[in-house]
Design a protein around this motif. Sequence first.
Motif, PDB file in Angstrom:
ATOM      1  N   ASP A 100    -133.355  38.805  41.894  1.00 44.57           N
ATOM      2  CA  ASP A 100    -132.946  38.255  40.632  1.00 44.57           C
ATOM      3  C   ASP A 100    -131.979  37.582  40.842  1.00 44.57           C
ATOM      4  O   ASP A 100    -131.044  38.877  40.289  1.00 44.57           O
ATOM      5  CB  ASP A 100    -134.461  37.961  39.901  1.00 44.57           C
ATOM      6  N   ALA A 130    -131.661  42.167  39.870  1.00 48.90           N
ATOM      7  CA  ALA A 130    -132.537  42.807  39.403  1.00 48.90           C
ATOM      8  C   ALA A 130    -133.261  42.594  40.714  1.00 48.90           C
ATOM      9  O   ALA A 130    -133.281  41.771  40.982  1.00 48.90           O
ATOM     10  CB  ALA A 130    -132.848  41.926  38.161  1.00 48.90           C
ATOM     11  N   GLN A 160    -137.490  41.904  40.859  1.00 49.50           N
ATOM     12  CA  GLN A 160    -139.266  40.915  40.116  1.00 49.50           C
ATOM     13  C   GLN A 160    -139.533  41.820  40.611  1.00 49.50           C
ATOM     14  O   GLN A 160    -140.538  41.994  40.436  1.00 49.50           O
ATOM     15  CB  GLN A 160    -138.385  39.777  40.149  1.00 49.50           C
ATOM     16  N   PHE A 161    -139.841  42.354  42.158  1.00 50.01           N
ATOM     17  CA  PHE A 161    -140.781  42.782  42.964  1.00 50.01           C
ATOM     18  C   PHE A 161    -141.266  43.366  44.207  1.00 50.01           C
ATOM     19  O   PHE A 161    -139.939  43.493  44.640  1.00 50.01           O
ATOM     20  CB  PHE A 161    -142.188  41.384  43.175  1.00 50.01           C
ATOM     21  N   ARG A 204    -133.097  46.977  39.336  1.00 47.14           N
ATOM     22  CA  ARG A 204    -131.914  46.514  39.841  1.00 47.14           C
ATOM     23  C   ARG A 204    -131.559  47.324  41.130  1.00 47.14           C
ATOM     24  O   ARG A 204    -131.732  48.386  41.383  1.00 47.14           O
ATOM     25  CB  ARG A 204    -130.899  46.608  38.563  1.00 47.14           C
ATOM     26  N   PHE A 211    -132.429  33.728  44.013  1.00 47.51           N
ATOM     27  CA  PHE A 211    -134.228  33.952  44.078  1.00 47.51           C
ATOM     28  C   PHE A 211    -133.541  34.456  45.732  1.00 47.51           C
ATOM     29  O   PHE A 211    -132.966  34.055  46.602  1.00 47.51           O
ATOM     30  CB  PHE A 211    -135.033  33.835  44.004  1.00 47.51           C
TER      31      PHE A 211
END
Length: 412
Positions: A74, A83, A85-86, A103, A162
């Motif tokens: 992200d 970051a 996210q998954f 992160r 993203f």
Amino acid sequence: MDSAHGYDDLREDRDPTAGGVGECQTPIDQDERRMHVRAYNHWVSLLRGRAYPAIEDLEPESIADFGPHSVLLDFSAGVEDPAIQFIGRALRDECGMDQSVVRIADVPSRSLLSRLTDHYHQIIAGRSPIGFEAEFVGTRGHATLYRGILMPFSSDSQTIDFIYGVINWKELAAVDHQAALDAELSAALRGPRHDPVPGAVWADGPGAAAREADDEDGPAPTTLDDRLAAARDSAAAARAAHLRSHAALYRALGRAHDVALAAIRDPDRLATLLAEAGIVAQARAPMTAIAKLVFGTDHDKTRLTEVATVLAWAQRHGIGDGALSHALERVEGGIKGLVAEERALRRPDPVPEAGPRPLAERAPLAEIALDSGLDEGAPVVLLGRATASGIVVVGTIGDDAKLTQQVLRRLS
């Protein structure tokens, strides 16, 4: 060292998994290559005419195929330290990561995940998917061969905020283990040969490619689970080929039909598999559930409907185990003709249009003493003009059956 290349040329009829300059000498096997082609095809399916797929359309946790090997970055708060996210379960387990890795800065430098995240600046610069393949020594001290792809996503169809990455890997055998394997292989090759008896079929006859493919797989699977696993492999291969290869597609459909036949014999296991996949079977379209189970719930809905239609056709015609792929080769018009035939059968018969009520059954509104010169009961059309006190008849037409029917329909 790592090498990267763009995926802009995947629309061409060439190997979409070809590595870049400087790739390692030990190749990734075909199944591992296919994973990245399937990931790229999924990215393309989400474009829908936009510069980049919408991030809200991506659900990595629901992608059973390559989701466990993926990571979602992200950049909405900046590109310096995006970051995470998954992280897919397989990738997290391989890297030994816990929930504290949130992160890019938290990713260990010698982990497999770092080989994927190290390339994210290239995507932002190139603004298109990139693939890479290389070898490195991981934290366990083992040489590991890996192949990855990074794909851009956007929250506004314009900005890359993203990045979704998929990576596959395999550890290479240590030098001493490889030497032992090579010695065993050499000994086996020096032994006596046992050539198989030639089969009594033409090697280049009809269906030869399908027979060769079946022979490579060994004995045909019999249980529902085994058939489902084989069907999913074939479906993935067909999707990786953009459904351009009839042989790959027909084989995938044939194995999906084998799954449907096994499901009839084991409905309880089918119910369990559907529940595990989050698929709800509909009584009016039972083959749609089989299609989703084999090809994946993320597959294009139109294609899933066509797969279900083919399976319904096979069931209606009583096609047996392992026979659908060959039957499809003989269908006039191919799959399109088959689908059109099935849809025509499902289309309800047109309701015959009710004709106008006969003239003799209609109630009279008034009776006019006027000699028309026609036989009693014969139809006659009167032309009149409205007045303040009623209607004045100015003419009669008694020899036009078509006009009479038009008037009766209007009165209906």
